[in-house]
Design an enzyme around this catalytic site. Structure first.
Site, short mmCIF file in Angstrom:
data_model
loop_
_atom_site.label_atom_id
_atom_site.label_comp_id
_atom_site.label_asym_id
_atom_site.label_seq_id
_atom_site.Cartn_x
_atom_site.Cartn_y
_atom_site.Cartn_z
N SER A 1 0.83 -1.21 0.00
CA SER A 1 0.00 0.00 0.00
C SER A 1 0.87 1.26 0.00
CB SER A 1 -0.93 0.01 1.22
OG SER A 1 -0.22 -0.23 2.41
N GLU B 1 -9.06 -9.74 4.87
CA GLU B 1 -9.47 -8.39 4.45
C GLU B 1 -10.85 -8.42 3.81
OE1 GLU B 1 -6.55 -6.18 2.24
OE2 GLU B 1 -7.95 -4.53 1.85
O1 KIV Z 1 -0.44 -3.37 1.94
C1 KIV Z 1 -1.22 -3.24 2.89
O2 KIV Z 1 -1.39 -2.16 3.48
C2 KIV Z 1 -1.97 -4.41 3.30
C3 KIV Z 1 -3.05 -4.20 4.32
C4 KIV Z 1 -4.29 -3.80 3.63
C5 KIV Z 1 -3.23 -5.40 5.17
O3 KIV Z 1 -1.75 -5.47 2.82
#
Ligand code: KIV
Length: 272
Positions: free
Chosen positions: A54, A190
């Site tokens: 992310s 998720e």
């Molecule tokens: O990359 C991320 O932030 C994640 C979370 C949504 C768990 O995988």
């Protein structure tokens, strides 16, 4: 182990998360990508820091985590790992670095560990079991990720809650059991109904960490910019515990006003 900062183990390990599950003590994970936020979360007693892919959508300006590269993950994993001591550090295997097979998964997993990751996370169920086994055999602990898996946003037709019908919930539970049998040490759940996540948490022996998966997971995770009101994202599952975006804007406005009014810098900020 207690979550009070300054108490508990000097270094959080996977066995502490397992112990938390076994004792029914909820624990928290946050994403982290840089020195100062990671240090703030460590000081707050956050036990697990996830250097998530992310980072692509929260820091690098992409619209999908599919744009996050392995080099991005190495850079930000290193930044977080160098900045904190206590939290367990989990890093995502970027899209395209493990789907191609166990050898690629291990090669990229090794590089993440060299950058400072203590656990690597990958997305998916049955399709990634060989990769999970290969990573575990190579001595690299693995975190699974089921439900809405952001790297598959295109094949899942957008950000949608998964496992809403009985067949979907069964499939999630089957994948969770298979991941646990393949050797994952924990798994993220998720965007799924709370009941589906509670069922998985009941049947798998390893800790589950929920995001949009209800209150019954062993732990919870949020993207830190959502948790702190920095991103402005107001999804149903998000609670903003601060208003950093507003506060940062106010700080910048005050700075600008003082510069334009010749109030800053003052004599106290100037050298003789
Ligand atoms: O990359 C991320 O932030 C994640 C979370 C949504 C768990 O995988």
């Amino acid at each position: 182990m207690t979550t009070t900062p300054g108490t508990g183990p000097a270094k959080v390990r996977l066995r502490h998360l397992q112990d938390a599950k076994d004792r029914g003590r909820p624990f928290s994970m946050l994403t982290a990508y840089d020195q100062f936020s990671a240090q703030a979360f460590e000081a707050a007693g956050i036990e697990v820091l996830l250097v998530g892919d992310s980072v692509g959508t929260t820091v690098l300006g992409h619209t999908s985590t599919t744009a996050t590269t392995h080099q991005d993950m190495l850079t930000f994993t290193g930044a977080v790992a160098r900045s904190v001591r206590r939290p367990l550090i989990v890093a995502d295997l970027a899209f395209g670095t493990y789907e191609t097979g166990p050898a690629d998964a291990v090669r990229h997993g090794v590089e993440l560990v060299r950058a400072g990751a203590e656990v690597v996370k990958l997305e998916g169920g049955q399709a990634v079991l060989p990769q999970v086994r290969a990573l575990v055999d190579a001595g690299i602990p693995v975190m699974g990720h089921l439900g809405f898996t952001p790297q598959s946003v295109n094949s899942l037709s957008g950000h949608r809650v998964q496992g809403r019908d009985a067949a979907g919930a069964d499939q999630l539970a089957e994948n969770a059991v298979a991941l646990a049998e393949a050797g994952v040490s924990a798994m993220v759940l998720e965007l799924m109904p709370a009941a589906a996540a509670a069922r998985i948490t009941e049947v798998v022996p390893v800790p589950t960490i929920g995001i949009g998966a209800g209150p019954d997971c062993d732990g919870q995770v949020l993207v830190w910019q959502d948790m702190a009101g920095m991103s402005g994202f107001e999804g149903k599952f998000v609670k903003a515990f601060a208003h950093l975006r507003r506060d940062l804007q106010h700080a910048a406005e005050a700075y600008r006003a003082e510069v334009e009014g010749r109030q800053y810098p003052g004599p106290e900020h100037s050298f003789d």
